[in-house]
Motif scaffolding. Sequence first.
Motif, PDB file in Angstrom:
ATOM      1  N   ASN A 173       0.474  -1.190  -0.120  1.00  0.00           N
ATOM      2  CA  ASN A 173      -0.184  -0.151  -0.002  1.00  0.00           C
ATOM      3  C   ASN A 173       1.069   1.516   0.101  1.00  0.00           C
ATOM      4  O   ASN A 173       1.178   2.510  -0.592  1.00  0.00           O
ATOM      5  N   LEU A 174       1.822   0.869   0.917  1.00  0.00           N
ATOM      6  CA  LEU A 174       2.600   2.652   0.249  1.00  0.00           C
ATOM      7  C   LEU A 174       3.334   2.629  -0.602  1.00  0.00           C
ATOM      8  O   LEU A 174       3.599   4.285  -1.150  1.00  0.00           O
ATOM      9  N   ARG A 175       3.928   2.021  -0.842  1.00  0.00           N
ATOM     10  CA  ARG A 175       4.328   1.879  -2.772  1.00  0.00           C
ATOM     11  C   ARG A 175       3.574   2.154  -3.212  1.00  0.00           C
ATOM     12  O   ARG A 175       3.825   3.341  -3.985  1.00  0.00           O
ATOM     13  N   GLN A 176       2.051   1.789  -3.127  1.00  0.00           N
ATOM     14  CA  GLN A 176       0.771   2.123  -4.568  1.00  0.00           C
ATOM     15  C   GLN A 176       0.760   2.843  -3.984  1.00  0.00           C
ATOM     16  O   GLN A 176       0.686   4.938  -4.329  1.00  0.00           O
ATOM     17  N   GLU A 177       1.222   4.283  -2.542  1.00  0.00           N
ATOM     18  CA  GLU A 177       0.724   5.285  -2.376  1.00  0.00           C
ATOM     19  C   GLU A 177       1.563   6.437  -3.198  1.00  0.00           C
ATOM     20  O   GLU A 177       1.949   7.598  -3.477  1.00  0.00           O
TER      21      GLU A 177
END
Length: 217
Positions: A173-177
């Motif tokens: 999720n952090l990479r997606q954000e």
Amino acid sequence: GARCACYSSDLLMRQYSQVREEKRRAGERFSYHDIKRVYTIVLIQKSTAEFHRCPKEYLHYARQTFNTGLELDMLQEYLLIPLDIFRENHQNISRKLDAWLLFIASDQPCDIREVIEAYPEFTELYREVFDFRYHKKELVSMYSEALRILDQNTVELMVELQQEEIKALREKNLRQEEENLRQREEMRRQGEEMRRQEERYQKELLRLQKLLDQKNN
């Protein structure tokens, strides 16, 4: 075969969970080299037809190998012992392994006497077995404690795996954000560039309009 593979995998994962937790508590770095070899020994009272295709063999050892000759320590080894085939082939006790297998495979008085005569130290083991027959509550308590420990280890392993999944999901999720933020920044930059181009275009139109007005005048 499939059941043995499941047993072995379960034992390996339990060890993995235990070693990793011990390293974490000690503040040490975990390495897969810390995992020890797992031996899965299966004693079979009544063997299937596959074993009876080898009627003279009762010690079946196996380990994982590669057909190319590549040598890697795959950690899992197996020993399958069909006790019924052992009894069919047993003639006398020539080694301590024979005594152990007969101790496990038979409770006949003649076999007990044969084991004790060959290895008197088994007398105490037989005494403990007979005691358990008359103190079943103690035996049940012992197994209950063993199962409790196994269940606790299983729960800890499941929690650890769940935590790893949550951590992986958070990282994803952090990479997606971060990717979304990068895309928004790129869109903002492109918007700024389009706005500047629009301003230059409008200025050029005004300049051309002035030139046209001057020419007409």
